[in-house]
Design a protein around this motif. Structure first.
Motif, mmCIF file in Angstrom:
data_model
loop_
_atom_site.group_PDB
_atom_site.id
_atom_site.type_symbol
_atom_site.label_atom_id
_atom_site.label_comp_id
_atom_site.label_asym_id
_atom_site.label_seq_id
_atom_site.Cartn_x
_atom_site.Cartn_y
_atom_site.Cartn_z
ATOM 1 N N ILE A 54 0.841 -1.208 0.000
ATOM 2 C CA ILE A 54 0.000 0.000 0.000
ATOM 3 C C ILE A 54 0.870 1.249 0.000
ATOM 4 C CG2 ILE A 54 -1.654 1.319 1.383
ATOM 5 C CD1 ILE A 54 -2.840 -1.390 2.265
ATOM 6 N N SER A 55 1.979 1.206 0.729
ATOM 7 C CA SER A 55 2.915 2.337 0.712
ATOM 8 C C SER A 55 3.468 2.558 -0.694
ATOM 9 C CB SER A 55 4.057 2.080 1.701
ATOM 10 O OG SER A 55 5.015 3.117 1.647
ATOM 11 N N ALA A 56 3.736 1.467 -1.399
ATOM 12 C CA ALA A 56 4.237 1.580 -2.768
ATOM 13 C C ALA A 56 3.190 2.203 -3.689
ATOM 14 C CB ALA A 56 4.649 0.207 -3.281
ATOM 15 N N LEU A 57 1.932 1.855 -3.504
ATOM 16 C CA LEU A 57 0.871 2.437 -4.321
ATOM 17 C C LEU A 57 0.762 3.948 -4.075
ATOM 18 C CD1 LEU A 57 -1.881 -0.309 -3.952
ATOM 19 C CD2 LEU A 57 -0.656 0.300 -6.040
ATOM 20 N N ARG A 58 0.854 4.350 -2.821
ATOM 21 C CA ARG A 58 0.796 5.788 -2.522
ATOM 22 C C ARG A 58 2.006 6.503 -3.104
ATOM 23 N NH1 ARG A 58 -0.863 4.709 3.770
ATOM 24 N NH2 ARG A 58 -3.025 4.046 3.378
ATOM 25 N N THR A 59 3.161 5.842 -3.067
ATOM 26 C CA THR A 59 4.346 6.416 -3.705
ATOM 27 C C THR A 59 4.131 6.558 -5.206
ATOM 28 O OG1 THR A 59 5.814 5.469 -2.026
ATOM 29 C CG2 THR A 59 6.810 6.080 -4.129
ATOM 30 N N LEU A 60 3.480 5.575 -5.799
ATOM 31 C CA LEU A 60 3.174 5.633 -7.221
ATOM 32 C C LEU A 60 2.344 6.870 -7.543
ATOM 33 C CD1 LEU A 60 2.952 4.442 -10.102
ATOM 34 C CD2 LEU A 60 1.006 3.082 -9.269
ATOM 35 N N PHE A 61 1.310 7.141 -6.759
ATOM 36 C CA PHE A 61 0.480 8.318 -7.008
ATOM 37 C C PHE A 61 1.295 9.602 -6.892
ATOM 38 C CE2 PHE A 61 -2.972 5.567 -4.907
ATOM 39 C CZ PHE A 61 -3.227 4.917 -6.105
ATOM 40 N N SER A 62 2.131 9.656 -5.871
ATOM 41 C CA SER A 62 2.963 10.844 -5.666
ATOM 42 C C SER A 62 3.963 11.021 -6.808
ATOM 43 C CB SER A 62 3.697 10.728 -4.330
ATOM 44 O OG SER A 62 4.462 11.880 -4.074
ATOM 45 N N ASP A 63 4.589 9.915 -7.237
ATOM 46 C CA ASP A 63 5.553 9.992 -8.339
ATOM 47 C C ASP A 63 4.882 10.443 -9.630
ATOM 48 O OD1 ASP A 63 7.614 9.178 -6.712
ATOM 49 O OD2 ASP A 63 7.509 7.063 -7.324
ATOM 50 N N LEU A 64 3.678 9.925 -9.894
ATOM 51 C CA LEU A 64 2.963 10.345 -11.101
ATOM 52 C C LEU A 64 2.640 11.836 -11.049
ATOM 53 C CD1 LEU A 64 0.526 7.322 -11.614
ATOM 54 C CD2 LEU A 64 2.352 8.045 -13.178
ATOM 55 N N THR A 65 2.288 12.324 -9.865
ATOM 56 C CA THR A 65 2.029 13.762 -9.724
ATOM 57 C C THR A 65 3.286 14.567 -10.029
ATOM 58 O OG1 THR A 65 0.328 13.347 -8.057
ATOM 59 C CG2 THR A 65 1.242 15.563 -8.152
ATOM 60 N N ASP A 66 4.424 14.146 -9.480
ATOM 61 C CA ASP A 66 5.679 14.849 -9.753
ATOM 62 C C ASP A 66 6.027 14.799 -11.240
ATOM 63 O OD1 ASP A 66 5.984 15.456 -7.089
ATOM 64 O OD2 ASP A 66 7.225 13.684 -6.653
ATOM 65 N N LEU A 67 5.857 13.632 -11.855
ATOM 66 C CA LEU A 67 6.198 13.495 -13.268
ATOM 67 C C LEU A 67 5.285 14.341 -14.149
ATOM 68 C CD1 LEU A 67 6.811 9.626 -13.441
ATOM 69 C CD2 LEU A 67 8.542 11.436 -13.547
ATOM 70 N N SER A 68 4.035 14.550 -13.710
ATOM 71 C CA SER A 68 3.096 15.313 -14.535
ATOM 72 C C SER A 68 3.520 16.761 -14.708
ATOM 73 C CB SER A 68 1.693 15.252 -13.914
ATOM 74 O OG SER A 68 1.644 15.967 -12.688
ATOM 75 N N PHE A 69 4.400 17.266 -13.828
ATOM 76 C CA PHE A 69 4.857 18.643 -13.931
ATOM 77 C C PHE A 69 6.147 18.780 -14.742
ATOM 78 C CE2 PHE A 69 2.263 18.771 -10.017
ATOM 79 C CZ PHE A 69 1.419 19.812 -10.344
ATOM 80 N N ARG A 70 6.699 17.677 -15.190
ATOM 81 C CA ARG A 70 7.943 17.730 -15.965
ATOM 82 C C ARG A 70 7.610 17.908 -17.450
ATOM 83 N NH1 ARG A 70 12.845 15.588 -13.894
ATOM 84 N NH2 ARG A 70 12.702 15.095 -11.664
ATOM 85 N N PRO A 71 8.187 18.881 -18.106
ATOM 86 C CA PRO A 71 7.806 19.194 -19.492
ATOM 87 C C PRO A 71 8.183 18.115 -20.504
ATOM 88 C CG PRO A 71 9.705 20.503 -18.821
ATOM 89 C CD PRO A 71 9.221 19.815 -17.588
ATOM 90 N N ASN A 72 9.206 17.316 -20.223
ATOM 91 C CA ASN A 72 9.656 16.333 -21.214
ATOM 92 C C ASN A 72 9.049 14.950 -21.013
ATOM 93 O OD1 ASN A 72 11.087 15.982 -18.805
ATOM 94 N ND2 ASN A 72 12.769 14.933 -19.870
ATOM 95 N N ILE A 73 7.995 14.886 -20.184
ATOM 96 C CA ILE A 73 7.355 13.599 -19.898
ATOM 97 C C ILE A 73 5.884 13.671 -20.284
ATOM 98 C CG2 ILE A 73 6.655 11.990 -18.072
ATOM 99 C CD1 ILE A 73 9.218 12.575 -16.668
ATOM 100 N N GLN A 74 5.457 12.703 -21.039
ATOM 101 C CA GLN A 74 4.052 12.589 -21.420
ATOM 102 C C GLN A 74 3.476 11.356 -20.737
ATOM 103 O OE1 GLN A 74 4.228 12.394 -25.683
ATOM 104 N NE2 GLN A 74 4.335 14.619 -25.916
#
Length: 632
Positions: free
Chosen positions: A349-369
Motif C-alpha cells: 500500500i505504501s508503494a501504491l501511494r508512492t506511485l500516485f505521488s511519483d505520477l504527480t511529480d512526473l506530470s509537472f515535468r515538461p519532457n514527460i508525457q
C-alpha cells in the motif's frame, strides 16, 4: 393467496381498461362501472349487458392475473448500445414512456417523461405483480441495467414478477435531461484537461505542509470553473434543475407501481447503492404500500440529506482502506502479480501511494508525457475495490505501471547525471489496458456513466439538488481542506478523489422537494437491509444505522465479504434470503443475521454463479464514483 380486488377503470382509445388493486369488490360497485361502459342509452338493454359483465368480474380473481395497464403503451425495445443479450432474449423486453408531474405539489409545472423497460413474468400462473429495480447512481439509467440483469433476477424469483426498471428523471433518455454542454468533448475543453471534472493533484497522502498548500492552491482555479459551470447549466435548463431530486424520483416509483399494478397496490422494490436512498424515501413516504422491498449497499439517509454535500465523502469511504488491505493481501498471494515480491500489505500500500505521488511529480515535468494521470490511476484502484472478482487484472496492470514509473525514475536520475536526454512516456501500458476494456472514457471522466451513449450532467444535478443549501461563506478552499482532513483521518489513499458532491457549494439549484426524514416509518411489510462486511463506498455501519432507524420494520443481514453490495461476493445463503423475502416465503424470520462467506448454503460465490450466471450484475454508482461491472 386469493384476495378480494377493487377496480380502477379508464378509457384508452375507446377500449375498456381494468386495473385491479387490493380492496373490497361489491356487486353494486361493479354494476355502476359496467353500466358506465355498456355504451347503451336504453336502461333495460344497458342493465342486460352490464349484469353479465359484473358477474364475470366477480369470478375468483387473484394476483396471478396481470391487470390491463391503461397508463403505459408497451412496444418492442431497441436494445441498448452496450447490450450483448441474444436477439431471442432481447425480443422479450418491452419499453414505454411514462409521464409524471415535474412537481407533485404543482401540476402546472408540467410533466417529466420516464423511459421504462419491462421483462415480463414467465410464470404467469403464479404472477406476483411488478418488481421495480434501481441499480444505483445518481446518474445511472435502469434500462441498460435491466437488459443485463433481467435473466438472472427472473431465475432468482421463479419468473413470478414483471421486472421493471427505468431511467430516472434527469438520467439517460428520460426528460428533463440536464445537459449543460453540447458534448463530452466540449466539456473536456472547458476543464482544459482530459477529465470531465477537476483532476485534483495530490502528492502522496499530503503528509507535508508544502504538499497540503500545493493541493489547496488549486482552489482558486477550480472555484472559477465551478461558478461558470453553474451559470452554463442555469442558462441551459433553468427551473428544470430543481425537478430532478430524489424525493420526486421516489414518488415516481409509487406512481409507476400504481400504473402497473393498480392504484394503492403494494410496491415491490429492489435498490442497490444510491437506489437504497430512493428505497428509504419510498418506504417512509408510502409505508402502507410497502410490499417486498430490499435495499443492498446502503446509503445513510441522514448523512445524505442533512450534511453539507462535501461532508458526505468521509463517512462514505470509512471502510475503503480496510478493503484496500484485502486487495493488497490478494495481490501478494497471486504469483502472477508484479506486487507478489513485496513483504507485506503495508509495504505494498505504501508503494501504491508512492506511485500516485511519483505520477504527480512526473506530470509537472515538461519532457514527460503520461499515459495516465495520477487521478485516473487512483480512481482505477478505488473502482477495483467494489468487485474482488476483478482484482487479479487490476493488480497486474498497476504492478506493471509501478515498475514502469520506477524505470522512468532511474532514467531521469541518469539524465540528471549527464546521461542522454529523451522524452519518456510512462503509463502507456496502463492506457492501453483501459482502452482495451472500453473503460478509458469512464476513468478519464472520473465517474460519469454513459447511459446508453447519452451524455449529460445527471450526477451533479441530482447530487446537488438533494443537498442542503451551502453554509454561509463556504469556499472551494474550505471544500478542498475537508478532503485534506479526510485524507489525514479516514483514507490516506482515496481522500482526495473528486466526486460530484464537491460541486454543490457552487451549484445553485436545489430540488423543489427535499426529503429529510423521518426515516423510521412503520411499514406494511418488513424491509430487508443488506450489506457486505466491508464496503468501500457504503459502509456496513450505514446499513446498521438504517436498520436501527427502521426498527421492527427492518431486518438487517450482513454478508461477511468485501466489496460494494452483497452482489460483489454473493453467497448462496444471501441469495436464498433474497429469494425468500421477494417471494414472501414463510421461512423468513425477523431476526438480524450475519453470515460468513460460504456458511449454511455451502456454495460460496458458486451459489451466485449458479443463480445469476455471474456474480457481476450491472453498474453501481454512488456519490459520483462509478464502477462499470460486467453485465450478465
Amino acid at each position: 393467496m386469493n384476495r378480494p380486488l377493487a377496480l380502477k377503470t379508464c378509457r384508452v382509445e375507446g377500449h375498456l381498461c381494468v386495473q385491479c388493486a387490493r380492496g373490497p369488490l361489491h356487486l353494486p360497485h361493479l354494476l355502476r362501472h359496467s353500466l358506465r361502459f355498456s355504451g347503451d342509452s336504453d336502461p333495460e338493454r344497458a342493465m342486460a349487458m352490464a349484469l353479465p359483465l359484473a358477474l364475470l368480474l366477480l369470478l375468483p380473481l387473484s394476483l396471478a392475473q396481470r391487470p390491463v395497464d391503461c397508463s403505459l403503451t408497451w412496444t418492442p425495445c431497441r436494445p441498448p448500445l452496450s447490450s450483448n443479450v441474444p436477439p431471442s432474449i432481447a425480443s422479450r423486453f418491452e419499453c414505454a414512456t411514462f409521464n409524471v408531474p415535474l412537481d407533485y405539489a404543482d401540476p402546472a409545472a408540467g410533466q417529466a417523461a420516464l423511459v421504462v423497460v419491462r421483462y415480463p413474468a414467465s410464470n404467469t400462473s403464479a404472477y406476483r405483480g411488478s418488481l421495480l429495480v434501481n441499480p444505483g447512481g445518481p446518474g445511472v439509467g435502469g434500462v441498460s441495467y435491466l437488459f443485463g440483469s433481467a435473466q438472472g433476477l427472473s431465475r432468482l424469483t421463479d419468473g413470478e414478477f414483471d421486472l421493471v426498471s427505468w431511467d430516472p428523471r434527469g438520467v439517460g433518455n428520460s426528460e428533463p435531461r440536464i445537459t449543460c454542454f453540447s458534448s463530452a468533448s466540449e466539456e473536456e475543453r472547458f476543464w482544459g484537461i482530459r477529465s470531465l471534472r477537476p483532476d485534483l493533484q495530490a502528492r502522496g497522502s499530503l503528509e507535508m505542509d508544502q504538499s497540503v498548500e500545493d493541493f489547496l492552491a488549486q482552489a482558486e482555479t477550480i472555484d472559477a470553473q465551478l461558478v461558470q459551470v453553474d451559470e452554463i447549466c442555469e442558462d441551459a435548463h433553468g427551473a428544470n434543475r430543481t425537478y430532478v431530486g430524489s424525493a420526486a424520483s421516489a414518488r415516481d416509483i409509487a406512481s409507476l407501481a400504481s400504473a402497473l399494478d393498480g392504484a394503492d397496490s403494494p410496491i415491490n422494490f429492489l435498490g442497490y447503492s444510491y437506489g437504497t436512498l430512493l428505497g428509504q424515501i419510498l418506504v417512509n413516504l408510502f409505508p402502507d404500500r410497502v410490499g417486498r422491498v430490499v435495499i443492498d449497499g446502503v446509503i445513510d439517509p441522514e448523512n445524505w440529506a442533512l450534511a453539507q454535500a462535501h461532508e458526505r465523502w468521509g463517512p462514505s469511504i470509512s471502510e475503503a482502506e480496510t478493503v484496500l488491505e484485502y486487495f493488497a493481501e490478494y495481490a501478494l498471494s497471486t504469483t502472477s502479480s508484479p506486487f507478489s515480491t513485496f513483504s507485506s500489505p503495508v509495504t505494498l500500500i505504501s508503494a501504491l501511494r508512492t506511485l500516485f505521488s511519483d505520477l504527480t511529480d512526473l506530470s509537472f515535468r515538461p519532457n514527460i508525457q503520461l499515459g495516465a494521470t495520477p487521478a485516473e490511476v487512483r480512481i482505477t484502484l478505488f473502482n477495483a475495490l467494489y468487485d474482488p472478482g476483478g482484482w487479479a487484472d487490476v493488480a497486474a496492470v498497476l504492478g506493471e505501471l509501478y515498475a514502469d514509473v520506477e524505470r522512468v525514475k532511474r532514467v531521469l536520475d541518469q539524465q540528471k547525471r549527464g546521461g542522454e536526454r529523451a522524452a519518456v512516456r510512462p503509463g502507456l501500458a496502463f492506457k492501453a489496458w483501459m482502452e482495451e476494456r472500453g473503460g478509458e472514457a469512464q476513468v478519464r471522466r472520473q465517474g460519469r456513466p454513459s447511459n446508453d451513449g447519452v451524455y449529460g450532467q445527471s450526477q451533479e444535478s441530482i447530487t446537488c439538488a438533494d443537498a442542503p443549501s451551502p453554509a454561509p461563506k463556504l469556499s472551494t478552499r474550505d471544500v478542498l481542506a475537508s478532503l485534506v482532513n479526510v485524507t489525514h483521518t479516514i483514507s490516506p489513499t482515496f481522500g482526495t478523489l473528486w466526486t460530484a458532491d464537491l460541486m454543490c457549494h457552487r451549484w445553485a439549484a436545489r430540488a423543489v422537494e427535499r426529503y429529510t426524514g423521518p426515516w423510521g416509518a412503520e411499514t406494511a411489510e418488513q424491509v430487508l437491509v443488506l450489506s457486505s462486511s466491508y464496503d468501500p463506498i457504503t459502509p456496513r455501519r450505514s446499513a446498521e444505522h438504517v436498520a436501527d432507524l427502521l426498527g421492527p420494520s427492518g431486518r438487517l443481514y450482513i454478508q461477511e465479504t468485501v466489496g460494494h453490495t452483497t452482489v460483489a461476493g454473493a453467497e448462496s445463503e444471501t441469495l436464498h434470503l433474497l429469494r425468500t423475502h421477494l417471494l414472501a416465503a414463510p421461512e423468513l424470520d425477523r431476526a438480524d443475521t450475519t453470515c460468513a462467506a460460504g456458511e449454511e448454503g455451502g456454495g460460496g460465490s458458486n451459489g451466485a454463479a449458479r443463480m445469476f450466471g455471474s456474480t457481476k450484475m450491472g453498474v453501481w454508482v454512488v456519490l459520483g464514483v462509478v464502477v462499470a461491472a460486467t453485465a450478465l
